[in-house]
Design an enzyme around this catalytic site. Structure first.
Site, PDB file in Angstrom:
ATOM      1  N   ASP A 207      -6.197 -11.482 -32.853  1.00  0.00           N
ATOM      2  CA  ASP A 207      -7.592 -11.043 -32.746  1.00  0.00           C
ATOM      3  C   ASP A 207      -8.547 -12.240 -32.731  1.00  0.00           C
ATOM      4  OD1 ASP A 207      -9.661  -9.276 -32.593  1.00  0.00           O
ATOM      5  OD2 ASP A 207      -9.557  -8.622 -34.679  1.00  0.00           O
TER       6      ASP A 207
ATOM      7  N   ASN B 256      -7.296  -0.188 -25.967  1.00  0.00           N
ATOM      8  CA  ASN B 256      -7.989  -1.277 -25.262  1.00  0.00           C
ATOM      9  C   ASN B 256      -8.398  -0.877 -23.838  1.00  0.00           C
ATOM     10  OD1 ASN B 256      -6.123  -3.990 -26.833  1.00  0.00           O
ATOM     11  ND2 ASN B 256      -8.126  -3.163 -27.347  1.00  0.00           N
TER      12      ASN B 256
END
Ligand code: FPP
Length: 233
Positions: free
Chosen positions: A13, A61
């Site tokens: 991330d 996503n």
């Protein structure tokens, strides 16, 4: 002596923030993240870890902008078809976890290409989670089990938590160490079944900056943990 985890998982991330902080487009962060991953996978699997799972793209996503999704898909193709040649040279086997639908055919082809190329490699396994969701994985495994029971190949009483792994996307051992970069403290639907007794390591470092040294720090921390798996001391 150092205790090296057998299976490490990383939630990569902070690519977007890494780029924004530098006044760059978010995609530059993903590009840098992909370079970090290549170096890191070699280091991790050379250090004795047998399985490295990485969260490259979640089922959710797909809710990102069309531009970012397209950029990531094209980056995956580039990495799998050419840049990851280094991983093959390092004798690393690449496998994938996730759903095929709705991935583009050229992405699926690039995935198949690297899987085929690295099939016989023995150094360690890089499991790339792409179009992956942890709850989805458990649901998909349950459907496979129900199919087996309905067709008479499996008895309900033979279902248990150990054999369940065989019905997941890949039959991997439990995760010993889960790392999340960028200062977020969430598991974000990642490998829920496999992380039942994982140690968690959270760091503020953004993924593109998570280099070999940062990984070694995580191993130091892992070595200081007392893993009891529910037992007394
Ligand atoms: C999360 O950062 C990262 C991703 C959704 C993509 C991960 C992809 C890579 C590391 C690129 C290469 C991967 C492979 C397998 C070739 P973010 O965009 O959510 O960052 P932010 O939270 O700062 O916005």
């Amino acid at each position: 002596m150092k205790n090296i985890p057998n299976h490490v998982a990383i939630i990569m991330d902070g690519n977007g923030r890494w780029a924004t902080k530098r006044g760059l487009n978010r995609s530059e962060g993903h590009k840098e993240g992909s370079k970090t991953l290549e170096k890191l996978a070699i280091h991790v699997l050379n250090s004795g870890v047998k399985y490295l799972s990485v969260y490259a793209f979640s089922t959710d996503n797909f809710k990102r902008t069309k531009e970012e999704v397209e950029y990531l898909m094209n980056l995956f193709i580039l990495m799998f078809k050419s840049k990851f040649k280094k991983l093959d040279k390092e004798n690393i086997k690449v496998i994938f976890s996730g759903r095929k639908e709705p991935l583009r055919k050229d992405v699926l082809d690039a995935m198949n290409e690297i899987v085929d190329k690295t099939r016989n490699n023995t150094k360690g396994i890089l499991n790339i989670c792409l179009n992956y969701g942890g709850q989805e994985e458990i649901v998909d495994a349950s459907k496979k089990l129900i199919d087996e029971v309905s067709s008479g190949n499996l008895k309900i009483e033979d279902i248990n938590k150990d054999m369940f792994y065989k019905y997941l996307y890949q039959d991997l051992p439990p995760i010993d160490l889960l790392i999340r970069t960028s200062g977020e403290y969430r598991v974000s639907n990642y490998m829920l079944y496999q992380m039942s007794y994982s140690e968690f390591y959270f760091t503020d470092v953004l993924f593109p900056d998570f280099d070999e040294k940062e990984f070694d720090k995580a191993i130091e921390e892992f070595n200081s943990r007392d893993r009891r798996f529910g037992k007394n001391k």
